[in-house]
Design an enzyme around this catalytic site. Sequence first.
Site, mmCIF file in Angstrom:
data_model
loop_
_atom_site.group_PDB
_atom_site.id
_atom_site.type_symbol
_atom_site.label_atom_id
_atom_site.label_comp_id
_atom_site.label_asym_id
_atom_site.label_seq_id
_atom_site.Cartn_x
_atom_site.Cartn_y
_atom_site.Cartn_z
ATOM 1 N N GLU A 33 0.720 -1.131 0.088
ATOM 2 C CA GLU A 33 0.026 0.047 0.201
ATOM 3 C C GLU A 33 0.970 1.273 -0.052
ATOM 4 N N GLY A 39 -6.514 0.464 3.987
ATOM 5 C CA GLY A 39 -8.129 0.703 3.892
ATOM 6 C C GLY A 39 -8.375 1.260 2.671
ATOM 7 N N ILE A 184 -21.917 10.786 -4.560
ATOM 8 C CA ILE A 184 -21.229 11.603 -3.664
ATOM 9 C C ILE A 184 -21.818 12.977 -3.472
ATOM 10 N N GLY A 185 -22.279 13.572 -4.645
ATOM 11 C CA GLY A 185 -22.808 14.855 -4.683
ATOM 12 C C GLY A 185 -24.016 15.075 -3.587
ATOM 13 N N GLU A 203 -26.847 19.098 -12.227
ATOM 14 C CA GLU A 203 -26.858 17.824 -12.992
ATOM 15 C C GLU A 203 -27.103 17.608 -14.202
ATOM 16 N N VAL A 237 -22.387 21.810 -17.382
ATOM 17 C CA VAL A 237 -21.524 22.707 -16.811
ATOM 18 C C VAL A 237 -20.393 23.054 -18.139
ATOM 19 N N GLY A 271 -17.929 11.483 -10.986
ATOM 20 C CA GLY A 271 -17.489 10.170 -11.110
ATOM 21 C C GLY A 271 -16.021 9.833 -10.751
ATOM 22 N N HIS A 321 -18.590 -3.010 -1.482
ATOM 23 C CA HIS A 321 -18.897 -4.706 -1.238
ATOM 24 C C HIS A 321 -18.867 -5.378 -2.510
ATOM 25 N N HIS A 444 -43.608 -6.862 13.870
ATOM 26 C CA HIS A 444 -44.554 -5.332 14.082
ATOM 27 C C HIS A 444 -44.139 -4.898 15.415
HETATM 28 P P1 FAD Z 1 -9.481 1.524 -3.185
HETATM 29 O O1 FAD Z 1 -10.357 1.683 -1.967
HETATM 30 O O2 FAD Z 1 -9.325 2.781 -3.989
HETATM 31 O O3 FAD Z 1 -8.042 1.201 -2.820
HETATM 32 C C1 FAD Z 1 -6.916 1.016 -3.585
HETATM 33 C C2 FAD Z 1 -5.831 1.280 -2.868
HETATM 34 O O4 FAD Z 1 -4.700 0.985 -3.531
HETATM 35 C C3 FAD Z 1 -5.495 2.711 -2.297
HETATM 36 O O5 FAD Z 1 -5.274 2.775 -0.990
HETATM 37 C C4 FAD Z 1 -4.039 2.985 -3.105
HETATM 38 O O6 FAD Z 1 -3.390 3.915 -2.438
HETATM 39 C C5 FAD Z 1 -3.558 1.990 -3.282
HETATM 40 N N1 FAD Z 1 -2.693 1.932 -4.428
HETATM 41 C C6 FAD Z 1 -2.972 2.292 -5.621
HETATM 42 N N2 FAD Z 1 -1.949 2.094 -6.616
HETATM 43 C C7 FAD Z 1 -1.046 1.741 -5.849
HETATM 44 C C8 FAD Z 1 0.400 1.127 -6.287
HETATM 45 N N3 FAD Z 1 0.829 1.215 -7.200
HETATM 46 N N4 FAD Z 1 1.201 0.740 -4.957
HETATM 47 C C9 FAD Z 1 0.566 0.569 -4.085
HETATM 48 N N5 FAD Z 1 -0.817 0.866 -3.571
HETATM 49 C C10 FAD Z 1 -1.467 1.505 -4.527
HETATM 50 N N6 FAD Z 1 -18.779 2.518 -1.793
HETATM 51 C C11 FAD Z 1 -19.746 1.821 -1.264
HETATM 52 O O7 FAD Z 1 -19.927 0.414 -1.388
HETATM 53 N N7 FAD Z 1 -20.353 2.329 -0.094
HETATM 54 C C12 FAD Z 1 -20.337 3.687 0.204
HETATM 55 O O8 FAD Z 1 -20.944 4.208 1.147
HETATM 56 C C13 FAD Z 1 -19.113 4.575 -0.418
HETATM 57 N N8 FAD Z 1 -19.154 5.547 -0.186
HETATM 58 C C14 FAD Z 1 -17.802 6.198 -0.676
HETATM 59 C C15 FAD Z 1 -17.774 7.823 -0.490
HETATM 60 C C16 FAD Z 1 -16.795 8.390 -1.084
HETATM 61 C C17 FAD Z 1 -16.604 9.806 -0.795
HETATM 62 C C18 FAD Z 1 -16.241 7.702 -2.177
HETATM 63 C C19 FAD Z 1 -14.931 8.560 -3.002
HETATM 64 C C20 FAD Z 1 -16.119 6.582 -2.544
HETATM 65 C C21 FAD Z 1 -17.315 5.971 -1.809
HETATM 66 N N9 FAD Z 1 -17.448 4.454 -2.203
HETATM 67 C C22 FAD Z 1 -18.389 3.720 -1.604
HETATM 68 C C23 FAD Z 1 -16.859 3.919 -3.191
HETATM 69 C C24 FAD Z 1 -15.639 2.994 -2.337
HETATM 70 O O9 FAD Z 1 -15.077 3.618 -1.694
HETATM 71 C C25 FAD Z 1 -14.963 1.866 -3.655
HETATM 72 O O10 FAD Z 1 -15.829 1.595 -4.487
HETATM 73 C C26 FAD Z 1 -14.120 1.102 -2.763
HETATM 74 O O11 FAD Z 1 -13.024 1.846 -1.896
HETATM 75 C C27 FAD Z 1 -13.202 0.439 -3.912
HETATM 76 O O12 FAD Z 1 -12.237 -0.560 -3.348
HETATM 77 P P2 FAD Z 1 -10.970 -0.958 -4.300
HETATM 78 O O13 FAD Z 1 -10.130 -2.019 -3.215
HETATM 79 O O14 FAD Z 1 -11.116 -1.479 -5.404
HETATM 80 O O15 FAD Z 1 -9.939 0.465 -4.176
HETATM 81 P P1 NAD Z 2 -21.705 9.091 -10.056
HETATM 82 O O1 NAD Z 2 -21.541 8.514 -11.124
HETATM 83 O O2 NAD Z 2 -22.436 8.450 -9.003
HETATM 84 O O3 NAD Z 2 -22.338 10.497 -10.254
HETATM 85 C C1 NAD Z 2 -21.873 11.548 -11.172
HETATM 86 C C2 NAD Z 2 -22.753 12.296 -11.592
HETATM 87 O O4 NAD Z 2 -22.367 13.387 -12.433
HETATM 88 C C3 NAD Z 2 -23.834 11.726 -12.578
HETATM 89 O O5 NAD Z 2 -25.427 11.868 -12.272
HETATM 90 C C4 NAD Z 2 -23.731 12.354 -13.913
HETATM 91 O O6 NAD Z 2 -24.645 12.460 -14.598
HETATM 92 C C5 NAD Z 2 -23.296 13.792 -13.459
HETATM 93 N N1 NAD Z 2 -22.516 14.530 -14.547
HETATM 94 C C6 NAD Z 2 -21.194 13.891 -15.140
HETATM 95 N N2 NAD Z 2 -20.816 15.024 -15.811
HETATM 96 C C7 NAD Z 2 -21.409 15.977 -15.725
HETATM 97 C C8 NAD Z 2 -21.384 17.589 -16.059
HETATM 98 N N3 NAD Z 2 -20.422 17.787 -17.084
HETATM 99 N N4 NAD Z 2 -22.131 18.393 -15.513
HETATM 100 C C9 NAD Z 2 -23.147 18.152 -14.714
HETATM 101 N N5 NAD Z 2 -23.306 16.536 -14.066
HETATM 102 C C10 NAD Z 2 -22.442 15.795 -14.738
HETATM 103 O O7 NAD Z 2 -20.310 9.579 -9.199
HETATM 104 P P2 NAD Z 2 -19.723 10.304 -7.860
HETATM 105 O O8 NAD Z 2 -20.988 10.695 -7.403
HETATM 106 O O9 NAD Z 2 -18.933 11.045 -8.326
HETATM 107 O O10 NAD Z 2 -19.313 8.705 -7.019
HETATM 108 C C11 NAD Z 2 -18.072 8.300 -7.766
HETATM 109 C C12 NAD Z 2 -18.288 6.549 -7.233
HETATM 110 O O11 NAD Z 2 -18.111 6.522 -6.012
HETATM 111 C C13 NAD Z 2 -19.731 6.257 -7.724
HETATM 112 O O12 NAD Z 2 -19.354 5.304 -8.914
HETATM 113 C C14 NAD Z 2 -20.238 5.542 -6.790
HETATM 114 O O13 NAD Z 2 -20.574 4.216 -6.686
HETATM 115 C C15 NAD Z 2 -19.290 5.838 -5.704
HETATM 116 N N6 NAD Z 2 -19.661 5.972 -4.241
HETATM 117 C C16 NAD Z 2 -20.648 5.139 -3.780
HETATM 118 C C17 NAD Z 2 -21.301 5.666 -2.682
HETATM 119 C C18 NAD Z 2 -22.124 4.569 -1.918
HETATM 120 O O14 NAD Z 2 -22.238 3.595 -2.457
HETATM 121 N N7 NAD Z 2 -23.123 5.215 -1.003
HETATM 122 C C19 NAD Z 2 -20.935 6.849 -2.082
HETATM 123 C C20 NAD Z 2 -20.186 7.691 -2.603
HETATM 124 C C21 NAD Z 2 -19.594 7.327 -3.902
#
Ligand code: FAD
Ligand code: NAD
Length: 466
Positions: A33, A39, A184-185, A203, A237, A271, A321, A444
Amino acid sequence: MKSYDVAIIGSGPGGYVAAIRCAQLGMKTAIIEKYSTLGGTCLNVGCIPSKALLSSSHHYEEATKHFEDHGIEIPGEIKVNLEKMIGRKQAVVDQTTGGIDFLMKKNNIDVFEGLGSFIDATHIKIEGKDAQEIEAKKIIIATGSKPSTLPFITLDKERVITSTEALKLKEIPKHLIIIGGGVIGLELGQVYRRLGAEVTVIEYMDRILPTMDAGLSKELNKVFKKAKCKMMLSHKVQSVERNGDEVIVKAENKKGEVVEFKGDYCLVSVGRKPYTAGLNAEAAGVKLNDRGQVEVNEHLQTSASNIYAIGDVIKGAMLAHKAEEEGVFVAETMAGQKPHIDYNLIPGVVYTWPEVAAVGKTEDQLKADNVEYKVGQFPFRALGRARASGDIDGFVKILADKTTDEVLGVHMIGARCADLIAEAVTAMEFRASAEDISRMSHAHPTFAEAVKEAALAATDDRALHV
Ligand code: FAD
Ligand code: NAD
């Protein structure tokens, strides 16, 4: 040189879960990592910190807006201490990432801190604190994703920010402009709206959460509008400029008019993109596709046969997950087992309040596939439990095959839906019919009764409480 059965690059929910399962299956395992905490995105700057802030801001909103309804009076002003709130979030993150350190030790997994890059298909160079070269028979790429942006945006990370900065702001924005009405938004928008910021969501599509069932988008949009968020749908945008402490965002509406928004912070949440920078994938013969994702086959094997890839760095939903399931899948595949993932049954959840959750097909998908289906929908406001707690927004919708009654999709918005969706996943894993769910006893009074009632509505239009 240290030698392993398997080395995993990246310690997010994909990587660390894969490491644990590999170790459980008797493989000598290493994880690499680049950051000092394990994590990945999920634990450090994703799922966990965002849920901590959602919980804190929810408590604040309850205290300022709803306690009084329950006969709870707090003398004096209720105030937000943002520094403390962010501090608590960080403590939750630290405790959670520390838990992964413990799990790595418990499972005898060697942890290397540093950037991992391929020398060839069986050798990895680690640069950083634990710099060295290691050898592994099999390797799993779990390098995750990073926020993506729009070509004309300069992310200064001060006022034009991504989710990472939004999780550690030093002040509550006066006006937070959010580009992208996705997960996220909406989650972070709700956090700052509750804390007092004016919030504008811009959006591009004609609805928020465009990939979810349209009924959920509509209902959540109503909730955001009720909270006085400006929801600018169908706005593209065009530019984002910073002028001192001000951020000016211009977007084109459906009529072709340019609309200007002025705020003090702009969250870019359009995204995320797969992350492979510095990995030197080509040295191992690992191919990427034109979207920058590591290309994998049905066994999640890359173009190099001993190298697998999982999580956000490959195709599919970017969910923690999903990454975890793939981590287990690859470990078991490498051990000669025959695991299976049903991608249709990976639930999606948005942790706003009300929570939004879904599994299976949406109505739009069923229509596109020419599947004849029936709909059973039940509103939470008809439940005693929902009225008792004051959480009456939302509904559960069950889509079932018109002929066989098999449940094809479940879409819900309401209190505790993030947890309620597990029942739908279980039912669909066992290929339950709507009638099967409707005949199971649900305690219930609970929010889960809405699932039973929606199933009754789908079975024979015979919900009991509407
Ligand atoms: P990551 O969690 O991105 O982990 C990748 C790791 O690899 C990182 O620690 C990085 O530093 C490391 N790495 C990369 N390249 C290298 C390298 N060359 N050498 C060593 N280490 C390296 N998903 C949900 O299911 N529920 C949620 O509620 C949710 N909320 C989110 C909220 C936010 C704000 C964001 C940004 C994301 C959220 N997600 C959520 C999405 C979720 O975080 C990701 O889908 C998940 O973390 C992906 O897991 P991963 O193991 O593929 O990668
Ligand atoms: P997202 O793909 O969920 O949403 C991006 C939004 O931006 C879309 O609705 C899209 O139509 C819009 N968009 C794209 N280009 C645009 C533009 N030019 N102008 C205006 N709107 C535009 O992406 P995110 O919210 O950035 O989240 C990223 C990833 O992280 C997602 O794939 C999501 O699965 C993961 N995530 C998951 C959770 C969760 O599971 N609760 C929480 C946060 C993030």
